[in-house]
Scaffold this motif. Structure first.
Motif, PDB file in Angstrom:
ATOM      1  N   LEU A 288       0.611  -1.099   0.060  1.00 34.98           N
ATOM      2  CA  LEU A 288       0.030  -0.111   0.184  1.00 34.98           C
ATOM      3  C   LEU A 288       0.836   1.302  -0.017  1.00 34.98           C
ATOM      4  N   ARG A 289       2.054   1.025   0.862  1.00 36.28           N
ATOM      5  CA  ARG A 289       2.725   2.285   0.993  1.00 36.28           C
ATOM      6  C   ARG A 289       3.628   2.536  -0.508  1.00 36.28           C
ATOM      7  N   VAL A 303       2.041  11.388   5.425  1.00 35.98           N
ATOM      8  CA  VAL A 303       1.507  10.711   6.308  1.00 35.98           C
ATOM      9  C   VAL A 303       2.830   9.659   7.187  1.00 35.98           C
ATOM     10  N   GLY A 304       3.890  10.577   6.827  1.00 41.34           N
ATOM     11  CA  GLY A 304       5.111   9.759   7.361  1.00 41.34           C
ATOM     12  C   GLY A 304       5.748   8.981   6.615  1.00 41.34           C
ATOM     13  N   ILE A 305       5.421   8.620   5.327  1.00 41.75           N
ATOM     14  CA  ILE A 305       6.223   7.492   4.794  1.00 41.75           C
ATOM     15  C   ILE A 305       7.580   8.089   3.965  1.00 41.75           C
TER      16      ILE A 305
ATOM     17  N   TYR B   5       3.736  21.216  10.450  1.00 40.51           N
ATOM     18  CA  TYR B   5       3.587  19.667  10.058  1.00 40.51           C
ATOM     19  C   TYR B   5       4.834  19.057   9.743  1.00 40.51           C
ATOM     20  N   PRO B  27       7.000  14.699   9.034  1.00 38.74           N
ATOM     21  CA  PRO B  27       5.489  14.768   9.463  1.00 38.74           C
ATOM     22  C   PRO B  27       5.205  13.661  10.652  1.00 38.74           C
ATOM     23  N   ARG B  28       5.699  12.675  10.785  1.00 39.84           N
ATOM     24  CA  ARG B  28       5.469  11.562  11.503  1.00 39.84           C
ATOM     25  C   ARG B  28       5.698  12.328  12.982  1.00 39.84           C
ATOM     26  N   ILE B  31       2.457  14.315  13.383  1.00 38.47           N
ATOM     27  CA  ILE B  31       1.413  13.679  13.732  1.00 38.47           C
ATOM     28  C   ILE B  31       1.381  13.041  14.961  1.00 38.47           C
ATOM     29  N   GLU B  52      -8.265   2.932   2.237  1.00 40.90           N
ATOM     30  CA  GLU B  52      -6.848   2.682   2.151  1.00 40.90           C
ATOM     31  C   GLU B  52      -6.344   4.159   2.302  1.00 40.90           C
ATOM     32  N   VAL B  55      -6.064   4.709   6.151  1.00 41.69           N
ATOM     33  CA  VAL B  55      -5.197   3.957   7.040  1.00 41.69           C
ATOM     34  C   VAL B  55      -3.897   4.218   6.682  1.00 41.69           C
ATOM     35  N   LEU B  56      -3.634   5.002   5.546  1.00 46.69           N
ATOM     36  CA  LEU B  56      -1.964   4.763   4.709  1.00 46.69           C
ATOM     37  C   LEU B  56      -1.199   5.304   5.926  1.00 46.69           C
ATOM     38  N   GLY B  57      -0.063   4.491   6.267  1.00 48.77           N
ATOM     39  CA  GLY B  57       0.922   5.113   7.342  1.00 48.77           C
ATOM     40  C   GLY B  57       0.498   4.585   8.665  1.00 48.77           C
ATOM     41  N   VAL B  58      -0.624   4.077   9.242  1.00 46.16           N
ATOM     42  CA  VAL B  58      -1.003   3.616  10.274  1.00 46.16           C
ATOM     43  C   VAL B  58      -1.859   2.373   9.918  1.00 46.16           C
ATOM     44  N   GLU B  59      -1.526   1.641   9.080  1.00 46.52           N
ATOM     45  CA  GLU B  59      -2.287   0.509   8.471  1.00 46.52           C
ATOM     46  C   GLU B  59      -2.304  -0.705   9.507  1.00 46.52           C
ATOM     47  N   PRO B  60      -3.716  -1.059   9.750  1.00 50.40           N
ATOM     48  CA  PRO B  60      -3.944  -2.195  10.611  1.00 50.40           C
ATOM     49  C   PRO B  60      -3.563  -3.539  10.063  1.00 50.40           C
ATOM     50  N   ARG B 112      -5.548   9.747  13.312  1.00 49.66           N
ATOM     51  CA  ARG B 112      -4.253  10.009  13.716  1.00 49.66           C
ATOM     52  C   ARG B 112      -4.367  10.722  15.181  1.00 49.66           C
TER      53      ARG B 112
END
Lengths: 424, 504
Positions: A288-289, A303-305, B5, B27-28, B31, B52, B55-60, B112
């Motif tokens: 996904l990333r 989003v921090g990627i 940010y 940004p992390r 956040i 998608e 949740v991008l970046g904090v995906e379960p 977030r």
């Protein structure tokens, strides 16, 4: 003219255009089958065998009268083509027609080519298809890995070539095939390292860069071949090759067994890579990333990627995958390195990846189709077909054009493909 | 804001969160400290689903390490229910209207655990109805104890929603007026001088039709219908404003008028001459001036000097060329005169256009297009992204162009601007002109037309809130259906049809 009719008219024109072009092409193919193949190949039967010697289960041979078969196929294709032109069909029947016509075309050509000659080894054709597709499939997967993250990889050709070289030399020098395989993978990775350095770090135009890297790979292997591999051919350029491994049970399945489950370790590695890339890209967090980075790197960044890291990782992985494909060329098949032995397969892999719409499975399917082309030419050469093999080699590409126009439509590359990422 | 940010790192100074000094690298980090941002240009991947993207970046993930799409959907659904932000987690973002996309961005930030939300020009892309809806959401978030930083160049909005105001000019805080401050006080703070907010213009005196469009149909990239049978007339001495939310065919309409994209149906006449399939050069030479939407991409050659940019359309003609030779002296002489006349702040006429500020870049384009006599001005979002001072300038030039006898067709997504400049307002929705109304039409009614007859919102509950009448429009809250408007041009498609417009 009212708004509604103007819109309808504009749309209708596009649809009609496509119907006439593709339908017309189908009719033309049908008429060729009907009039040329059907008439010329009137005499004799085409015999297809489905079993290799020594197989446990025997399947009876299929005997078709060449002329009538071609005539029937031609008539059906012509009718389908006319239907295509006449009626505005929905998507599914449209694709079905195109698919049936393509299979029919291949069958008609085989009938014509094999009429009154030695039995046609159908299983051998399929096995050869799969084998010759291995570097194409791995190359296409390499391309998908890179491009999904937003880096265009035109250097697949160079990665294959350097992979082939590295594998041959190391396997030969150390007498260890597995070391050779690792060396091949690393050699592909080496080209990827250069690709990453210039594309990601220094933001060089990626297409030009890819071409340059291919020239570089060709030049360096050519030079080393002349100065090292020719004088020390015994030490450095005579590796062993991997032996086929037959998988118990699966390998005994009629037709499929010898094609899919009785091959060198390369085919099994390819299976694993296909599964990993397909599942990885579409069902994991990593995928996904990666896709986010390839589509919209700014969004991924916010989003921090880590965009650049993601690209680096994918480019290097892609290089390793293509390097393995290159290793197949030497230690998986012929057993020695020759100058420019990748002979354009990297570019075909690239085309397969695009044809497969930047998806791993699509790329693999397209690679198999191109592989079928090569295999068909080889096998027909051995049965002594009347058609010059150059023409046979052309045939699948013509089919590809039809397929691209009618079956697949236009693919959509990742939005940020080829664009270097510069942090705002 | 990019510093807040973590996208950019500061050279100096410090940021305190809850009284503690913090240090952002990425940004992390931001956040993690509870800061969420909704960017002006949405940071959404168009080919991904809502879930998608959120949740991008904090995906379960599931136990096997695969993406847990079900959990992602559930999280989106919970979050959207809690704050009344209706979104469908399975919809693809590229198919959603911008108002809903914005909600996705807000859900993304909330997931977030953002305590401080930064909204960068959030209303620029919204219809009046959607803006109301956004304000409702903002109030709800405020009530839940979150802080919101709302960035806007629209005075009215800032006054409506903000509890405290801060005015920033050229990177400096220049004041913190109370929200009750008047328009002109705020505007002069923003620009640093007195600004006239009201465009002075006299009653229009329309004469013969200069632009006559009939049933124009244009297909966009990919074959969808971008402009669907538009008929429109613009007369000499009048300004026709096209109102509409971005992406409803305005850009394609302009491009078709200018011969920049092929026309698939209908007819365009400029000054009585058929230019439906004319080349752009041909169109320009028939006396048309064009201010494109994207000044950096289409309006200027950024690497060229100001002087060169000023003759982009006329360099091959007298007096700027004789034969194949450019008359550099004439070009420079004219450039100097234009710099003076249009008050373009550039170091010299040899400065590359890309080094100019947005306002001055736009002035270069305006100077080129309006420096000579023109019959028809086509201006697409001529004030987008400009400061109040530059906007004032552009508006004055547009009115002056009309008064000089030219026909003006201008497109804007800002209702205030539409009202301020237009003599007639055409509303575009879904590639069609859904109504032509006088500037006295109440905002609510116009807003409704812009949303295709009924407010565009993905959610049931959102659609209900009618736009409240805006003071300057002078009307009571609209009852809605633009079809009742007797002023509607009879040649147009009936606004009642708007609901049937296909969403392409």
């Amino acid at each position: 003219m009212s708004a509604g009719t103007a819109v309808m008219a504009a749309r209708r024109r596009l649809v009609i255009e496509r119907r006439f072009v593709i339908g017309g092409l189908l009719v033309a193919i049908g008429l060729i089958e009907l009039l040329v193949f059907g008439r010329v190949a009137v005499k004799g039967d085409a015999v297809f065998t489905f079993t290799l010697t020594g197989a446990k289960v025997n399947i009876p041979n299929l005997t078709l009268p060449a002329g009538p078969t071609s005539t029937i196929i031609g008539a059906v294709t012509t009718a389908l083509g006319l239907l295509y032109v006449a009626v505005d069909l929905p998507k599914v029947p449209r694709r079905l027609i195109a698919g049936v016509s393509l299979v029919g075309l291949v069958a008609a050509v085989l009938c014509w080519a094999d009429a009154s000659r030695i039995p046609f080894p159908f299983v051998a054709l399929l096995a050869s298809t799969v084998a010759s597709s291995i570097p194409l499939m791995l190359g296409a997967l390499s391309g998908a890995l890179c491009e999904r993250s937003g880096v265009i990889n035109v250097a697949i050709e160079g990665q294959l070539l350097l992979g082939a070289f590295g594998a041959a030399v190391i396997a030969s020098a150390f007498g260890n095939l597995w070391l050779g395989l690792a060396a091949g993978a690393l050699s592909g990775g080496l080209i990827a390292l250069l690709l990453g350095l210039f594309a990601i770090r220094y933001r060089v135009d990626q297409i030009i860069l890819g071409v340059v890297l291919n020239v570089f790979a060709s030049g360096i292997t050519g030079y080393l071949f002349d100065s090292l591999l020719v004088p020390y051919a015994n030490r450095l350029n005579s590796p062993a090759t991997f032996n086929p491994i037959k998988i118990p049970l699966l390998g005994d399945i009629p037709i499929l067994g010898p094609v899919l489950f009785d091959s060198t370790v390369f085919l099994y590695i390819t299976y694993v890579v296909i599964a990993l890339v397909q599942i990885g890209l579409f069902s994991t967090r990593w995928g996904l990333r990666v896709r986010a980075v390839g589509e919209h790197p700014e969004a991924a960044d916010t989003v921090g990627i880590n965009v650049l890291l993601t690209r680096w990782r994918n480019v290097l992985l892609g290089g390793v995958v293509a390097g393995i494909g290159g290793a197949y060329l030497t230690i998986g098949s012929v057993g020695s390195f020759a100058k420019d032995m990748s002979s354009g397969e990297g570019f075909i892999a690239l085309a397969a990846m695009i044809f497969g719409r930047w998806t791993p499975l699509g790329g693999v399917a397209a690679a198999l189709m191109f592989g079928f082309a090569t295999a068909l030419a080889n096998v027909l050469g051995t049965v002594g077909s009347p058609i010059p093999s150059d023409f046979l080699l052309m045939l699948p590409y013509i089919a590809t054009i039809v397929a691209v126009a009618g079956l697949v439509g236009r693919g959509r590359p990742p939005k940020a493909d080829g664009q270097p990422y510069v942090k705002a | 804001m990019n510093i807040l940010y973590g996208l950019t790192t500061p050279d100096e100074g410090e940021i305190l969160i809850d009284g503690v000094k913090v240090d952002f690298k990425t940004p992390r980090d931001a956040i993690g400290l509870g800061i969420g941002m909704v960017h002006q240009h949405f940071m959404l991947v168009p080919v991904f689903t809502v879930a998608e993207n959120v949740v991008l970046g904090v995906e379960p993930t599931t136990l096997l390490g695969l993406l847990d799409r079900r959990k992602a959907r559930r999280e989106v659904r919970e979050m959207s229910e809690r704050y009344g932000l209706a979104v469908d987690p399975d919809a693809y973002v590229e198919h959603l209207p911008v108002g809903i996309q914005q909600r996705v961005e807000i859900v993304k930030a909330l997931l977030r655990q953002a305590n401080t939300l930064i909204l960068d020009e959030p209303t620029a892309v919204l219809t009046p109805g959607e803006t109301e809806e956004l304000f409702r959401i903002m109030r709800e978030l405020k009530a839940s104890g979150r802080s919101i930083i709302f960035i806007s160049h629209k005075l009215k909005e800032a006054q409506t929603i903000a509890d405290r105001l801060t005015v920033i000019r050229r990177g400096r805080v220049v004041g913190s007026p109370p929200p009750s401050a008047s328009d002109s006080e705020l505007a002069s703070l923003m620009v640093g001088r007195e600004v006239e907010l009201v465009v002075r213009k006299t009653e229009a005196a329309p004469r013969e039709a200069v632009l006559d469009v009939d049933g124009l149909t244009v297909l966009g990239a990919g074959g969808y219908v971008a402009v669907a049978g538009v008929s429109l007339e613009v007369r000499a001495g009048e300004i026709v404003g096209i109102a509409g939310v971005q992406g409803n065919g305005q850009t394609e309409l302009c491009k078709a008028l200018m011969g920049l994209v092929p026309v698939h149906g209908g007819r365009i006449r400029i000054g009585g001459r058929d230019t439906t399939h004319a080349s752009t050069k041909d169109v320009l030479e028939s006396g048309v001036s064009y201010v494109p939407e994207d000044r950096q991409e289409d309006g200027l050659v950024e690497g060229f000097s100001v002087a060169e940019n000023l003759v982009l359309d006329t360099f091959d003609r007298r007096p700027f060329a004789s034969g194949i030779v450019l008359r550099l002296d004439k070009i420079r002489q004219t450039a100097r005169a234009r710099l003076e006349e249009f008050d373009i702040r550039a170091e010299s006429i040899d400065t590359p256009a890309k080094t100019l500020s947005g306002g001055n870049q736009q002035k270069v384009i305006i100077a080129r297009e309006l420096g000579t006599e023109t019959r028809l001005l086509v201006a697409n979002q001529p004030t987008r992204g400009l400061d109040v001072g530059s906007i004032e300038f552009v508006h004055r030039r547009i009115v002056a162009t009309r008064d000089a006898g030219a026909a003006v067709l201008f497109i804007s997504t800002e209702l205030d601007e539409i009202y301020a400049l237009s003599d007639r307002i055409a509303v575009m929705y879904g590639g069609r002109i859904v109504g032509i109304v006088p500037p006295s039409t109440p905002t609510a009614e116009l807003g409704l037309l812009m949303a295709g007859g009924s407010p565009v919102t993905g959610a049931d509950e959102a659609g209900g809130s009618p736009v409240t009448g805006d003071d300057e429009a002078g009307g009571s809250p609209g009852t809605g259906d633009g079809g009742e408007d007797s002023e509607t041009d009879p040649r147009e498609d009936k606004p009642g049809e708007a609901g049937e417009v296909e969403q392409v």
